[in-house]
Design a protein around this motif. Structure first.
Motif, mmCIF file in Angstrom:
data_model
loop_
_atom_site.group_PDB
_atom_site.id
_atom_site.type_symbol
_atom_site.label_atom_id
_atom_site.label_comp_id
_atom_site.label_asym_id
_atom_site.label_seq_id
_atom_site.Cartn_x
_atom_site.Cartn_y
_atom_site.Cartn_z
ATOM 1 N N GLY A 86 2.125 8.493 -2.574
ATOM 2 C CA GLY A 86 1.938 9.190 -3.838
ATOM 3 C C GLY A 86 2.938 8.892 -4.940
ATOM 4 N N TYR A 87 3.567 7.738 -4.936
ATOM 5 C CA TYR A 87 4.455 7.392 -6.040
ATOM 6 C C TYR A 87 3.950 6.158 -6.802
ATOM 7 N N SER A 88 2.636 5.983 -6.806
ATOM 8 C CA SER A 88 2.045 4.807 -7.439
ATOM 9 C C SER A 88 2.086 4.864 -8.963
ATOM 10 N N GLY A 89 2.228 6.037 -9.530
ATOM 11 C CA GLY A 89 2.252 6.131 -10.986
ATOM 12 C C GLY A 89 3.635 6.316 -11.546
ATOM 13 N N SER A 120 5.796 -3.209 -4.441
ATOM 14 C CA SER A 120 4.660 -4.129 -4.576
ATOM 15 C C SER A 120 5.133 -5.579 -4.630
ATOM 16 N N ALA A 132 0.809 -1.221 0.000
ATOM 17 C CA ALA A 132 0.000 0.000 0.000
ATOM 18 C C ALA A 132 0.842 1.270 0.000
ATOM 19 N N SER A 133 2.116 1.179 0.314
ATOM 20 C CA SER A 133 2.966 2.367 0.440
ATOM 21 C C SER A 133 2.991 3.258 -0.800
ATOM 22 N N PRO A 134 3.087 2.717 -2.016
ATOM 23 C CA PRO A 134 3.095 3.616 -3.178
ATOM 24 C C PRO A 134 1.831 4.480 -3.273
ATOM 25 N N TYR A 135 0.725 3.958 -2.820
ATOM 26 C CA TYR A 135 -0.525 4.722 -2.874
ATOM 27 C C TYR A 135 -0.627 5.700 -1.705
ATOM 28 N N MET A 136 -0.038 5.330 -0.568
ATOM 29 C CA MET A 136 -0.075 6.201 0.608
ATOM 30 C C MET A 136 0.854 7.405 0.456
ATOM 31 N N ARG A 169 7.643 1.671 -7.353
ATOM 32 C CA ARG A 169 6.319 1.106 -7.054
ATOM 33 C C ARG A 169 6.311 -0.391 -7.317
#
Length: 133
Positions: free
Chosen positions: A92-95, A104, A86-90, A100
């Motif tokens: 803000g580096y999910s895109g 994951s 969940a860290s990339p979404y928390m 990421r």
């Protein structure tokens, strides 16, 4: 059927694999093929701190499992794997880029390893768990 029994026993190599995953998580912000503009510089400190903290805790839990096996260590490993996924979404580096993907993938491996170990140790008594290692 004998191959299935291989996964029924908690083995020490699984704990060593957990320690290796912890080290890889700590090093993940500096893996090659990262671009410099992946994460905004101000937010990069939180991302690195998160990766280092999670990696150290995963490494420490794997060491504890190697020495004194307890079920709470495996539950904590599952929670850490979910947090890393969940860290990339928390943060803000999910895109952006490969970080990421690294987090994951490593989080999924931590989650799967901890779930396997919990499944292996579920029916063991406290005395049997003390015999581990």
């Amino acid at each position: 059927m004998s191959d299935f029994r291989f996964f029924n026993t908690h083995r020490t190599w699984e704990d060593w694999l957990g320690m290796l995953l912890g080290v890889l998580i700590v090093l993940s912000p500096w893996f090659p093929a990262q671009t410099s503009h992946e994460v905004v510089d101000a937010d990069r400190g939180y991302v690195v701190l998160n990766a280092v903290t999670v990696g150290i805790i995963v490494f420490g839990l794997a060491q504890l499992e190697y020495v004194a096996l307890q079920r709470w260590e495996e539950v904590a490993g599952i929670l850490l794997g979910l947090w890393l996924i969940a860290s990339p979404y928390m943060f803000g580096y999910s895109g952006d880029g490969l970080l990421r993907f690294y987090h994951s993938s490593l989080g999924s491996l931590v989650l799967l390893l901890a779930a396997l170990q919990l499944w292996q140790d579920w029916d063991l008594s406290d005395q049997d768990m003390l015999k581990h290692g």
